[in-house]
Design an enzyme around this catalytic site. Structure first.
Site, PDB file in Angstrom:
ATOM      1  N   GLU A 164      -1.175  21.568  24.147  1.00  0.00           N
ATOM      2  CA  GLU A 164       0.010  22.167  23.508  1.00  0.00           C
ATOM      3  C   GLU A 164       0.372  23.491  24.174  1.00  0.00           C
ATOM      4  O   GLU A 164       1.506  23.956  24.060  1.00  0.00           O
ATOM      5  CB  GLU A 164      -0.245  22.387  22.010  1.00  0.00           C
ATOM      6  CG  GLU A 164      -0.292  21.116  21.176  1.00  0.00           C
ATOM      7  CD  GLU A 164       1.099  20.558  20.845  1.00  0.00           C
ATOM      8  OE1 GLU A 164       2.034  21.355  20.718  1.00  0.00           O
ATOM      9  OE2 GLU A 164       1.226  19.329  20.745  1.00  0.00           O
ATOM     10  N   LYS A 224      -3.597  29.521  20.389  1.00  0.00           N
ATOM     11  CA  LYS A 224      -4.596  28.940  21.309  1.00  0.00           C
ATOM     12  C   LYS A 224      -4.535  29.615  22.677  1.00  0.00           C
ATOM     13  O   LYS A 224      -5.551  29.772  23.343  1.00  0.00           O
ATOM     14  CB  LYS A 224      -4.356  27.427  21.457  1.00  0.00           C
ATOM     15  CG  LYS A 224      -4.842  26.592  20.267  1.00  0.00           C
ATOM     16  CD  LYS A 224      -6.359  26.483  20.234  1.00  0.00           C
ATOM     17  CE  LYS A 224      -6.845  25.490  19.196  1.00  0.00           C
ATOM     18  NZ  LYS A 224      -8.301  25.503  19.040  1.00  0.00           N
ATOM     19  N   THR A 277      -5.965  23.597  24.343  1.00  0.00           N
ATOM     20  CA  THR A 277      -5.147  22.417  24.056  1.00  0.00           C
ATOM     21  C   THR A 277      -3.982  22.241  25.031  1.00  0.00           C
ATOM     22  O   THR A 277      -3.430  23.243  25.539  1.00  0.00           O
ATOM     23  CB  THR A 277      -4.580  22.512  22.618  1.00  0.00           C
ATOM     24  OG1 THR A 277      -3.584  21.508  22.438  1.00  0.00           O
ATOM     25  CG2 THR A 277      -3.923  23.865  22.347  1.00  0.00           C
ATOM     26  N   TYR A 282       0.973  27.548  16.781  1.00  0.00           N
ATOM     27  CA  TYR A 282      -0.388  27.045  17.019  1.00  0.00           C
ATOM     28  C   TYR A 282      -0.747  27.203  18.498  1.00  0.00           C
ATOM     29  O   TYR A 282      -1.805  27.736  18.848  1.00  0.00           O
ATOM     30  CB  TYR A 282      -0.459  25.568  16.592  1.00  0.00           C
ATOM     31  CG  TYR A 282      -1.618  24.799  17.180  1.00  0.00           C
ATOM     32  CD1 TYR A 282      -2.923  24.984  16.719  1.00  0.00           C
ATOM     33  CD2 TYR A 282      -1.418  23.862  18.204  1.00  0.00           C
ATOM     34  CE1 TYR A 282      -3.988  24.275  17.254  1.00  0.00           C
ATOM     35  CE2 TYR A 282      -2.468  23.152  18.742  1.00  0.00           C
ATOM     36  CZ  TYR A 282      -3.759  23.358  18.275  1.00  0.00           C
ATOM     37  OH  TYR A 282      -4.805  22.655  18.817  1.00  0.00           O
TER      38      TYR A 282
HETATM   39  P1  NAP Z   1      -9.445  19.155  12.735  1.00  0.00           P
HETATM   40  O1  NAP Z   1      -9.861  17.763  12.401  1.00  0.00           O
HETATM   41  O2  NAP Z   1      -8.195  19.700  12.150  1.00  0.00           O
HETATM   42  O3  NAP Z   1     -10.650  20.093  12.377  1.00  0.00           O
HETATM   43  C1  NAP Z   1     -10.501  21.486  12.253  1.00  0.00           C
HETATM   44  C2  NAP Z   1     -11.745  22.049  11.633  1.00  0.00           C
HETATM   45  O4  NAP Z   1     -11.576  23.465  11.519  1.00  0.00           O
HETATM   46  C3  NAP Z   1     -12.056  21.535  10.223  1.00  0.00           C
HETATM   47  O5  NAP Z   1     -13.441  21.319  10.129  1.00  0.00           O
HETATM   48  C4  NAP Z   1     -11.640  22.690   9.333  1.00  0.00           C
HETATM   49  O6  NAP Z   1     -12.384  22.778   8.142  1.00  0.00           O
HETATM   50  C5  NAP Z   1     -12.020  23.858  10.227  1.00  0.00           C
HETATM   51  N1  NAP Z   1     -11.355  25.093   9.821  1.00  0.00           N
HETATM   52  C6  NAP Z   1     -10.038  25.292   9.599  1.00  0.00           C
HETATM   53  N2  NAP Z   1      -9.827  26.569   9.252  1.00  0.00           N
HETATM   54  C7  NAP Z   1     -11.044  27.184   9.261  1.00  0.00           C
HETATM   55  C8  NAP Z   1     -11.474  28.501   8.979  1.00  0.00           C
HETATM   56  N3  NAP Z   1     -10.625  29.461   8.607  1.00  0.00           N
HETATM   57  N4  NAP Z   1     -12.800  28.785   9.098  1.00  0.00           N
HETATM   58  C9  NAP Z   1     -13.692  27.840   9.449  1.00  0.00           C
HETATM   59  N5  NAP Z   1     -13.329  26.550   9.695  1.00  0.00           N
HETATM   60  C10 NAP Z   1     -12.016  26.244   9.620  1.00  0.00           C
HETATM   61  O7  NAP Z   1      -9.294  19.337  14.327  1.00  0.00           O
HETATM   62  P2  NAP Z   1      -9.845  18.394  15.492  1.00  0.00           P
HETATM   63  O8  NAP Z   1      -8.827  17.360  15.792  1.00  0.00           O
HETATM   64  O9  NAP Z   1     -11.240  18.012  15.208  1.00  0.00           O
HETATM   65  O10 NAP Z   1      -9.798  19.403  16.731  1.00  0.00           O
HETATM   66  C11 NAP Z   1     -10.911  20.251  17.032  1.00  0.00           C
HETATM   67  C12 NAP Z   1     -10.409  21.451  17.805  1.00  0.00           C
HETATM   68  O11 NAP Z   1      -9.793  21.018  19.012  1.00  0.00           O
HETATM   69  C13 NAP Z   1      -9.359  22.280  17.078  1.00  0.00           C
HETATM   70  O12 NAP Z   1      -9.536  23.622  17.438  1.00  0.00           O
HETATM   71  C14 NAP Z   1      -8.049  21.766  17.640  1.00  0.00           C
HETATM   72  O13 NAP Z   1      -7.033  22.732  17.538  1.00  0.00           O
HETATM   73  C15 NAP Z   1      -8.453  21.481  19.073  1.00  0.00           C
HETATM   74  N6  NAP Z   1      -7.706  20.426  19.749  1.00  0.00           N
HETATM   75  C16 NAP Z   1      -7.533  19.227  19.157  1.00  0.00           C
HETATM   76  C17 NAP Z   1      -6.838  18.230  19.830  1.00  0.00           C
HETATM   77  C18 NAP Z   1      -6.657  16.863  19.217  1.00  0.00           C
HETATM   78  O14 NAP Z   1      -5.838  16.099  19.736  1.00  0.00           O
HETATM   79  N7  NAP Z   1      -7.403  16.493  18.196  1.00  0.00           N
HETATM   80  C19 NAP Z   1      -6.349  18.472  21.114  1.00  0.00           C
HETATM   81  C20 NAP Z   1      -6.576  19.711  21.699  1.00  0.00           C
HETATM   82  C21 NAP Z   1      -7.273  20.682  21.018  1.00  0.00           C
HETATM   83  P3  NAP Z   1     -11.846  22.177   6.743  1.00  0.00           P
HETATM   84  O15 NAP Z   1     -12.390  20.767   6.738  1.00  0.00           O
HETATM   85  O16 NAP Z   1     -12.442  23.062   5.728  1.00  0.00           O
HETATM   86  O17 NAP Z   1     -10.341  22.236   6.782  1.00  0.00           O
END
Ligand code: NAP
Length: 338
Positions: A128, A154, A126, A150
């Site tokens: 971040e 990462k 990320t 966070y």
């Molecule tokens: P998100 O919508 O928050 O999705 C996170 C997922 O992780 C959800 O399906 C959640 O399941 C699952 N999860 C959380 N804790 C878990 C655990 N202990 N075991 C198994 N599953 C777990 O995030 P996103 O926006 O799709 O982002 C996807 C990835 O990219 C993440 O790693 C995030 O940090 C990274 N990222 C995101 C962005 C952004 O702008 N969106 C930018 C850079 C990086 P539940 O539904 O059960 O909570």
């Protein structure tokens, strides 16, 4: 193109997991993913896909559940998207965040190494990680200065991916996408962009009941106002479906690597508010107030990505503009929160 290939996605029920699933199914992949067993057990983002994918119940904090799923499914590609993904929430639970977002990723790398050593892995890094950066824009060589738990978790996963990639004895194909913020109607309501689009919809529609709650358990709109933190935060916001294509492209590249994925355009939270309220012909200044409790203790940014490596090597570029993104989110929420 992906016919006969198998992809396993952790975090399949999240924003990116759901768009990536649609993208891979379209390419002919067999797709499986992890969801956590919860009381509600309603992964809304993938409800419409549940007959087309294989679901494993598991948790990134349980290496056994990762091992069982990988052993049974035998994926060619693994996308590690699961995380406690909120920077603000990570201040309230730094240890929990590390165990999922940091150590959880390493459990995935280690189990894959033992069970499916040829599988290619995508790690969700990320922007971040750049935290209190002095360099603008940021690229793959920008120093890493995380400014929240966070981001620190990462960074740990990012460096472990790099170490396993460079291993002389058993190198693993692990590519890291350093993705800048990307949003959509499937973004969680605790994230600022979605909070704004939901609030605009609730205010425009005069909604008084069943308003979604913020991270402090309060309705996002109170007394007709949306409460936010620091309005001058600068971010590089893209559209999530454009970004999942980049994840896939990284695993089709001949060698594992690291890539910044971004639009290269910066906007403030205030800009987002202005655009979003303007979609429904309202002036944001009449509805947005600030409260210190939404301001993170350490400032991250300004975040502005330089994705020229991804453009050159992967032939990737964003398709959706900032204005289009805001419109998509507001129109979706106007219908959802009618
Ligand atoms: P998100 O919508 O928050 O999705 C996170 C997922 O992780 C959800 O399906 C959640 O399941 C699952 N999860 C959380 N804790 C878990 C655990 N202990 N075991 C198994 N599953 C777990 O995030 P996103 O926006 O799709 O982002 C996807 C990835 O990219 C993440 O790693 C995030 O940090 C990274 N990222 C995101 C962005 C952004 O702008 N969106 C930018 C850079 C990086 P539940 O539904 O059960 O909570």
């Amino acid at each position: 193109m992906g016919k006969g290939k198998k992809a396993f996605i952790t975090g399949i029920s999240g924003q990116d997991g759901s768009y990536l699933t649609e993208f891979l199914l379209e390419k002919g992949y067999e797709v499986a993913g992890f969801i956590r067993r919860t009381v509600a057990n309603e992964p809304n983002n993938i409800k419409h896909l549940q007959d087309e994918i294989k679901i494993y119940h598991g948790d990134l904090t349980s290496p056994e559940s990762i091992a069982l799923a990988l052993y049974d499914f035998q994926p060619d590609e693994i996308y590690n998207l699961a995380a406690q993904s909120s920077p603000l929430a990570s201040f309230h639970d730094p240890i929990g965040t590390m165990s999922v977002t940091g150590l959880g990723a390493v459990h995935v790398f280690l189990r894959a190494r033992q069970i499916v050593p040829k599988a290619k892995i995508y790690q969700a890094s990320t922007s971040e990680m750049f935290g209190e950066t002095k360099q603008v824009p940021q690229d793959e060589d920008t120093p890493i200065v995380p400014a929240n738990p966070y981001a620190a978790a990462k960074v740990y996963a990012h460096w472990m991916a790099s170490i396993f990639r460079r291993d002389k004895v058993q190198p693993q194909f692990i590519s890291c996408g350093i993705l800048f913020n990307h949003e959509s109607p499937r973004r969680g309501v605790n994230f600022i962009t979605r909070k704004i689009s939901v609030a605009v919809a609730c205010i425009k529609n005069g909604k008084k009941e069943n308003i979604p709650l913020n991270e402090f358990g309060e309705p996002i709109v109170q007394n007709g106002k949306l409460v936010l933190g620091y309005l001058q935060s600068e971010r590089d916001w893209g559209y999530a479906p454009d970004y999942v294509e980049a994840m896939w492209l990284m695993l089709q590249h001949e060698k594992p690597d690291e890539f910044v994925i971004a639009t290269g355009e910066v906007h403030t939270v205030e800009d987002f508010c202005r655009e979003a309220f303007a979609v429904v012909s309202l002036d944001w200044k009449d509805y947005v107030v600030t409260n210190q409790k939404f301001v993170p203790p350490v400032y991250t940014g300004p975040l502005k990505g330089n994705a020229s490596k991804a453009k050159r090597v992967l032939k990737w570029q964003p398709k959706t503009t900032f204005k289009e993104l805001v419109k998509i989110m507001v129109h979706h929420d106007l219908a959802k929160y009618a």
